[in-house]
Design a protein around this motif. Structure first.
Motif, PDB file in Angstrom:
ATOM      1  N   GLU A 177     -54.473  41.941 -38.863  1.00  0.00           N
ATOM      2  CA  GLU A 177     -55.912  41.804 -39.088  1.00  0.00           C
ATOM      3  C   GLU A 177     -56.573  41.040 -37.943  1.00  0.00           C
ATOM      4  OE1 GLU A 177     -57.301  40.019 -42.745  1.00  0.00           O
ATOM      5  OE2 GLU A 177     -59.207  41.077 -42.493  1.00  0.00           O
ATOM      6  N   ALA A 223     -62.046  49.710 -40.297  1.00  0.00           N
ATOM      7  CA  ALA A 223     -63.228  50.066 -41.084  1.00  0.00           C
ATOM      8  C   ALA A 223     -63.972  48.809 -41.525  1.00  0.00           C
ATOM      9  CB  ALA A 223     -62.824  50.906 -42.294  1.00  0.00           C
ATOM     10  N   ASP A 224     -63.224  47.756 -41.857  1.00  0.00           N
ATOM     11  CA  ASP A 224     -63.858  46.489 -42.258  1.00  0.00           C
ATOM     12  C   ASP A 224     -64.784  45.961 -41.163  1.00  0.00           C
ATOM     13  OD1 ASP A 224     -62.605  46.422 -44.653  1.00  0.00           O
ATOM     14  OD2 ASP A 224     -61.092  44.916 -44.095  1.00  0.00           O
ATOM     15  N   TYR A 225     -64.421  46.249 -39.910  1.00  0.00           N
ATOM     16  CA  TYR A 225     -65.238  45.754 -38.794  1.00  0.00           C
ATOM     17  C   TYR A 225     -66.110  46.862 -38.196  1.00  0.00           C
ATOM     18  CZ  TYR A 225     -62.308  41.699 -39.365  1.00  0.00           C
ATOM     19  OH  TYR A 225     -61.667  40.626 -39.911  1.00  0.00           O
ATOM     20  N   LYS A 269     -59.426  42.558 -35.566  1.00  0.00           N
ATOM     21  CA  LYS A 269     -60.713  41.857 -35.474  1.00  0.00           C
ATOM     22  C   LYS A 269     -61.130  41.675 -34.018  1.00  0.00           C
ATOM     23  CE  LYS A 269     -62.757  37.586 -37.204  1.00  0.00           C
ATOM     24  NZ  LYS A 269     -62.479  36.398 -38.014  1.00  0.00           N
ATOM     25  N   LYS A 302     -57.879  50.727 -42.496  1.00  0.00           N
ATOM     26  CA  LYS A 302     -58.583  49.814 -43.411  1.00  0.00           C
ATOM     27  C   LYS A 302     -59.222  48.664 -42.651  1.00  0.00           C
ATOM     28  CE  LYS A 302     -56.026  50.096 -47.667  1.00  0.00           C
ATOM     29  NZ  LYS A 302     -54.769  49.602 -48.181  1.00  0.00           N
ATOM     30  N   PHE A 303     -58.440  48.018 -41.809  1.00  0.00           N
ATOM     31  CA  PHE A 303     -58.954  46.837 -41.102  1.00  0.00           C
ATOM     32  C   PHE A 303     -60.061  47.219 -40.117  1.00  0.00           C
ATOM     33  CE2 PHE A 303     -54.813  44.342 -41.913  1.00  0.00           C
ATOM     34  CZ  PHE A 303     -55.357  43.745 -43.042  1.00  0.00           C
ATOM     35  N   SER A 362     -61.919  44.982 -32.314  1.00  0.00           N
ATOM     36  CA  SER A 362     -63.239  45.449 -32.755  1.00  0.00           C
ATOM     37  C   SER A 362     -64.331  44.708 -31.987  1.00  0.00           C
ATOM     38  CB  SER A 362     -63.427  45.199 -34.257  1.00  0.00           C
ATOM     39  OG  SER A 362     -62.462  45.916 -34.987  1.00  0.00           O
TER      40      SER A 362
END
Ligand code: GLU
Length: 268
Positions: free
Chosen positions: A32, A95-97, A36, A92-93, A39
């Motif tokens: 993650e 997409a979170d950012y 991060k 998933k990760f 991203s």
């Protein structure tokens, strides 16, 4: 030297030992953190390509196998299981950012054939133009000796060359290239900059290897030879703390070992 801070097209390679715990289970916290910062690098306006190992490692974790299989067919099967596990976590990760990912699986025969190589280059270009993060791995499921890169260090340098990247970063479980084996010699010194890959430099790469991945310092130097000969700067750095390492690199502070890209050297 060409500015690292301003590098627009960047390839980051992460090894299995960075992505997974020794038992094969994915190190979610580290992945993650990696996603991060990647991203954020994208948000700064850079193009990012991630070369990720860990398919076999993740497969071992998913199936709770006691160790990495040694037989080729088993490795291929376990990679098929682990690759989707890995992509699922990345998707998933990212997409979170707010970023999208694409999966690119390559074998060596693709880049050995001019027509297929051109095809791969065009697809990379299309993916980058769409603003997604291509995540590359060897196509372990179908690769065998004659068509395999064999290690993702080499694969990442080939990818960096294909897409004309300005910077290749190899995140590993070591801090960089030492003048002697740091596991055996506590006075071993980290080499900060390599201008030329001489025999002496090659001698320093003692073939260190981790239990989980396939690469070692020898394959990293091979990657450096491929990348620097194409004018691409390459850095080997510790992936334990991806955000700290990557931000240090882009702040142009000393971090790991920097191999200077050749053509850029001449332009100095
Ligand atoms: N392609 C392999 C995997 O995903 C890794 C190769 C390497 O570690 O260099 O497991």
């Amino acid at each position: 030297m060409n500015s690292i801070k301003d590098a627009k097209r960047v390839v980051v390679k992460v090894g299995t030992s960075t992505l997974a715990y020794p038992n094969g289970k994915l190190n979610i916290r580290r992945i993650e953190d990696l996603v991060k910062v990647l991203s954020d690098l994208k948000n700064q306006g850079r193009e990012v390509v991630l070369v990720s190992s860990g398919a076999i490692g993740a497969g071992v974790g998913t199936l709770n196998l006691p160790s990495r299989p040694s037989e080729v067919r088993m490795k291929q099967a376990v990679a098929a299981i682990g690759q989707i596990e890995l992509m699922n976590v990345y998707r998933k990760f990212f997409a979170d950012y707010g970023h999208h990912v694409a999966q690119v699986l390559l074998t060596k025969d693709v880049v050995d054939d001019d027509h297929r190589k051109e095809n791969a280059i065009e697809t990379f270009k299309a993916l980058l133009s769409l603003g997604v993060v291509p995540i590359v791995n060897e196509n372990d499921v179908i690769s065998y000796e004659e068509i395999e890169f064999g290690d993702n260090d080499t694969l990442s340098a080939v990818v960096a060359s294909l897409i004309d990247a300005e910077l290749l970063i190899l995140l590993s479980d070591i801090d960089g290239l030492y003048d002697s084996d740091p596991h055996k010699n506590e006075n071993a010194k980290l080499i900060q900059v390599v201008e030329e890959i001489t025999d002496e430099i090659k001698h320093m790469a003692t073939g260190s290897s981790t239990k989980q991945g396939t690469g070692g310092m020898t394959t990293k130097l091979k990657a450096a030879e491929i990348a620097t000969s194409r004018g691409i700067n390459m850095i080997i750095a510790n992936g334990n703390n991806p955000s700290k390492t990557l931000y240090t690199i882009f702040d142009e502070k000393p971090c790991g070992t920097l191999f200077l890209g050749k053509e850029k050297l001449k332009r100095m």
